[in-house]
Design a protein around this motif. Structure first.
Motif, PDB file in Angstrom:
ATOM      1  N   SER A   1       0.849  -1.184   0.000  1.00  0.00           N
ATOM      2  CA  SER A   1       0.000   0.000   0.000  1.00  0.00           C
ATOM      3  C   SER A   1       0.892   1.244   0.000  1.00  0.00           C
ATOM      4  N   GLU A   2       0.274   2.392  -0.253  1.00  0.00           N
ATOM      5  CA  GLU A   2       1.036   3.648  -0.262  1.00  0.00           C
ATOM      6  C   GLU A   2       1.645   3.913   1.119  1.00  0.00           C
ATOM      7  N   ARG A   3       0.908   3.555   2.158  1.00  0.00           N
ATOM      8  CA  ARG A   3       1.403   3.741   3.526  1.00  0.00           C
ATOM      9  C   ARG A   3       2.663   2.906   3.762  1.00  0.00           C
ATOM     10  N   ASP A   4       2.643   1.646   3.319  1.00  0.00           N
ATOM     11  CA  ASP A   4       3.806   0.779   3.501  1.00  0.00           C
ATOM     12  C   ASP A   4       5.013   1.303   2.732  1.00  0.00           C
TER      13      ASP A   4
ATOM     14  N   ASP B   1       5.576   4.442   1.938  1.00  0.00           N
ATOM     15  CA  ASP B   1       6.034   5.643   2.651  1.00  0.00           C
ATOM     16  C   ASP B   1       6.853   5.267   3.886  1.00  0.00           C
ATOM     17  N   LEU B   2       6.365   4.311   4.662  1.00  0.00           N
ATOM     18  CA  LEU B   2       7.063   3.905   5.883  1.00  0.00           C
ATOM     19  C   LEU B   2       8.417   3.262   5.568  1.00  0.00           C
ATOM     20  N   GLN B   3       8.498   2.534   4.463  1.00  0.00           N
ATOM     21  CA  GLN B   3       9.796   1.976   4.060  1.00  0.00           C
ATOM     22  C   GLN B   3      10.780   3.090   3.723  1.00  0.00           C
ATOM     23  N   GLY B   4      10.307   4.116   3.031  1.00  0.00           N
ATOM     24  CA  GLY B   4      11.166   5.253   2.707  1.00  0.00           C
ATOM     25  C   GLY B   4      11.632   5.979   3.957  1.00  0.00           C
ATOM     26  N   LEU B   5      10.749   6.133   4.928  1.00  0.00           N
ATOM     27  CA  LEU B   5      11.114   6.798   6.178  1.00  0.00           C
ATOM     28  C   LEU B   5      12.121   5.968   6.984  1.00  0.00           C
TER      29      LEU B   5
ATOM     30  N   LYS C   1       2.699  15.634   4.858  1.00  0.00           N
ATOM     31  CA  LYS C   1       1.384  15.080   4.518  1.00  0.00           C
ATOM     32  C   LYS C   1       0.781  14.332   5.713  1.00  0.00           C
ATOM     33  N   GLN C   2       1.614  13.640   6.473  1.00  0.00           N
ATOM     34  CA  GLN C   2       1.147  12.828   7.603  1.00  0.00           C
ATOM     35  C   GLN C   2       1.704  13.365   8.919  1.00  0.00           C
ATOM     36  N   SER C   3       1.548  14.621   9.170  1.00  0.00           N
ATOM     37  CA  SER C   3       2.182  15.242  10.333  1.00  0.00           C
ATOM     38  C   SER C   3       1.561  14.853  11.671  1.00  0.00           C
ATOM     39  N   THR C   4       0.378  14.247  11.679  1.00  0.00           N
ATOM     40  CA  THR C   4      -0.267  13.898  12.948  1.00  0.00           C
ATOM     41  C   THR C   4      -0.043  12.441  13.346  1.00  0.00           C
ATOM     42  N   ASP C   5       0.358  11.589  12.435  1.00  0.00           N
ATOM     43  CA  ASP C   5       0.539  10.164  12.723  1.00  0.00           C
ATOM     44  C   ASP C   5       1.915   9.932  13.340  1.00  0.00           C
ATOM     45  N   GLN C   6       1.951   9.372  14.554  1.00  0.00           N
ATOM     46  CA  GLN C   6       3.222   9.176  15.251  1.00  0.00           C
ATOM     47  C   GLN C   6       4.105   8.151  14.551  1.00  0.00           C
ATOM     48  N   GLU C   7       3.500   7.219  13.852  1.00  0.00           N
ATOM     49  CA  GLU C   7       4.304   6.222  13.131  1.00  0.00           C
ATOM     50  C   GLU C   7       5.138   6.889  12.039  1.00  0.00           C
ATOM     51  N   TYR C   8       4.650   8.000  11.533  1.00  0.00           N
ATOM     52  CA  TYR C   8       5.373   8.758  10.513  1.00  0.00           C
ATOM     53  C   TYR C   8       6.382   9.715  11.139  1.00  0.00           C
TER      54      TYR C   8
ATOM     55  N   ASP D   1       8.005  15.733   2.047  1.00  0.00           N
ATOM     56  CA  ASP D   1       6.624  15.714   1.562  1.00  0.00           C
ATOM     57  C   ASP D   1       5.785  14.692   2.330  1.00  0.00           C
ATOM     58  N   ILE D   2       6.350  13.526   2.560  1.00  0.00           N
ATOM     59  CA  ILE D   2       5.631  12.487   3.320  1.00  0.00           C
ATOM     60  C   ILE D   2       5.374  12.955   4.745  1.00  0.00           C
TER      61      ILE D   2
END
Length: 108
Positions: free
Chosen positions: A41-44, A46-50, A91-98, A87-88
């Motif tokens: 998924s797009e979330r996965d 993004d998290l791999q990139g982070l 975009k996801q500034s409220t999610d602690q996982e990000y 950018d990631i």
């Protein structure tokens, strides 16, 4: 005089066995179908990139600060962090996982 003992092959006739089936042409085995990798998924993605960003030591240490703070510090020092990461994070500034790095659970 003692009689010379013979070998067992002296008593029995030696028989060479013929190969079964003779020479056969080997037919190539069918190619093994590789299973398709699971679609991420797009979330996965993004998290791999982070996580990759967290493991890049050229951007400086990341304990005790958020990923965005680390990105900004690296940009300030001219280390050219990837723009996609910022950018990631925005975009996801409220999610602690990000926002929290892999090392957030380790003490300073």
């Amino acid at each position: 005089m003692t009689q010379k003992r013979g070998l067992i092959t002296d008593t029995f006739k030696v028989v060479n066995k013929a190969r079964r089936g003779g020479k056969r042409d080997k037919c190539p085995s069918p190619p093994i179908a590789e299973p398709e990798p699971p679609q991420l998924s797009e979330r996965d993605i993004d998290l791999q990139g982070l996580k990759k960003f967290d493991l890049e030591w050229k951007f400086g240490p990341c304990t005790g600060i958020s990923r965005l703070q680390r990105w900004e510090r690296a940009a300030l020092h001219g280390l050219n962090p990837p723009q996609e990461i910022k950018d990631i994070l925005l975009k996801q500034s409220t999610d602690q996982e990000y926002t929290q790095s892999l090392w957030c659970d380790y003490p300073l």
